[in-house]
Design an enzyme around this catalytic site. Structure first.
Site, mmCIF file in Angstrom:
data_model
loop_
_atom_site.group_PDB
_atom_site.id
_atom_site.type_symbol
_atom_site.label_atom_id
_atom_site.label_comp_id
_atom_site.label_asym_id
_atom_site.label_seq_id
_atom_site.Cartn_x
_atom_site.Cartn_y
_atom_site.Cartn_z
ATOM 1 C CB SER A 55 3.712 -4.153 0.619
ATOM 2 O OG SER A 55 2.950 -3.568 -0.396
ATOM 3 C CG HIS A 155 2.673 -3.881 -10.322
ATOM 4 N ND1 HIS A 155 3.417 -4.804 -9.619
ATOM 5 C CD2 HIS A 155 1.603 -3.591 -9.527
ATOM 6 C CE1 HIS A 155 2.832 -5.072 -8.473
ATOM 7 N NE2 HIS A 155 1.734 -4.342 -8.386
#
Length: 279
Positions: A55, A155
Site C-alpha cells: 500500500s 478491488h
C-alpha cells in the site's frame, strides 16, 4: 528474483509476461502471491522479497530500505475504496451513525484505511469504535451477516457488493478526488535499494506493455488466481486499475502520493519522513 504481489487480476495482468519468461533479459521470477496486509508487514520488517506490491500508505515505514518504483502499481481515478453497510436501500446509514461501531478494514497500513481515517476525522463525531483487520474477501460477508457494522472494501468489491445486499455509505475515492483534484494512490511497487532499480523498472514497464499488446495471453493465468471472480468482473477490475499511471506515475501520480502522505504525516497518522525519498 523474489517478488510478491496479490492474486488480484490487475497484478497478475501486469506481471504475467515477466512471470512467464516473456521479457528479454529479465531474470526468472520466484513469485509469492500474498494479501496486501501481509506484504505491508513484510516490507516494514525488511524481511520481504526483493520486489513487492504494498500500500502507498505503508511507504513511510519502508523507504529507508525500499525504493518506490514509478510503474506497475495501482493509482487512478474512480477506483477508490468504499465504506459499506448492510442498511437497506431506503434506510442508508449516515456517517455519524458509524460513531463507536465495529468497522472491518483490509490492513491497518492500507491506503484504504488511511483515506478512511482522514475522512472519518471530518465526518464521524468522536470517531469510529473498534477497527478489525480482515482479509478483504472476508469483509463483505461479515457486514452482510452482521458480525461487523461496516466494512472498508477495495478491488473487485466495487463491482460485487450489491450481490451481498450491501449499501455504499461513501466512495472514499470520490471524496479524495473532490477534496484534492488528484488521483487516488492505492498500491505501490517497491524494490530493495540494494537492487538495480532502474533495470527492474524497465522490466516491469515491458511487462505492462506486453500485457496491453497481448491481452488474450494472460487470461488463463489471471483466472487461475482470480479467487472465483467471473471473467467479466476480472476484466472490469483490470480496466479500472491498470491505466496510464501503471506505466508511469508521472507528475500527477507523484503529486497525489506526496499530497496523501504529506497530509497523513502532518496529522500524525504515519511517521514523519523525507518526502524527497518518494522519487
Amino acid at each position: 528474483m523474489n517478488i510478491a504481489f496479490s492474486p488480484c487480476p490487475n497484478d497478475t495482468f501486469v506481471f504475467h509476461a515477466w512471470a512467464h519468461g516473456l521479457i528479454q533479459d529479465a531474470p526468472e521470477l520466484d513469485v509469492t502471491y500474498a494479501d496486501i496486509d501481509i506484504t505491508n508487514n513484510w516490507a516494514a520488517k525488511s524481511k520481504g522479497p526483493e520486489v513487492m506490491k504494498i500500500s502507498y500508505a505503508a511507504l513511510p515505514w519502508v523507504l529507508s530500505e525500499y525504493k518506490l518504483l514509478p510503474c506497475g502499481g495501482a493509482l487512478g481515478r474512480g477506483c477508490g475504496p468504499l465504506v459499506l453497510t448492510n442498511s437497506l436501500e431506503g434506510d442508508k446509514a449516515s456517517p455519524a451513525s458509524l460513531a463507536g461501531k465495529r468497522i472491518a478494514v483490509p490492513s491497518e497500513r492500507s491506503t484504504a484505511y488511511l483515506l478512511f481515517r482522514l475522512w472519518a476525522a471530518e465526518h464521524i463525531p468522536g470517531g469510529a469504535g473498534e477497527i478489525v483487520v480482515m482479509p478483504f474477501h472476508e469483509i463483505m460477508p461479515a457486514v452482510r451477516d452482521g458480525s461487523i457494522d461496516a466494512g472498508l472494501v477495495i478491488h473487485e468489491a466495487r463491482f460485487t457488493y450489491p450481490s451481498y445486499g450491501l449499501s455504499m455509505l461513501v466512495d472514499l475515492g470520490s471524496w479524495w478526488e473532490s477534496n484534492t483534484g488528484l488521483p487516488i494512490p492505492l498500491g505501490a511497487i517497491i524494490a530493495k535499494r540494494s537492487m538495480d532499480t532502474d533495470a527492474i523498472t524497465d522490466w516491469i514497464r515491458s511487462s505492462v506493455r506486453y500485457a496491453w499488446a497481448h491481452p488474450e495471453e494472460s487470461k488463463n493465468y489471471i483466472m487461475m488466481h482470480a479467487q472465483e471472480l467471473s471473467p467479466d468482473v476480472a476484466q472490469a477490475h483490470i480496466d479500472l486499475y491498470v491505466n496510464e499511471f501503471t506505466a508511469d506515475l508521472g507528475d500527477d501520480g507523484y503529486a497525489a502520493i506526496t499530497a496523501l502522505l504529506g497530509r497523513a504525516a502532518e496529522e500524525g497518522l504515519v511517521p514523519a519522513f523525507d518526502l524527497s525519498l518518494l522519487r
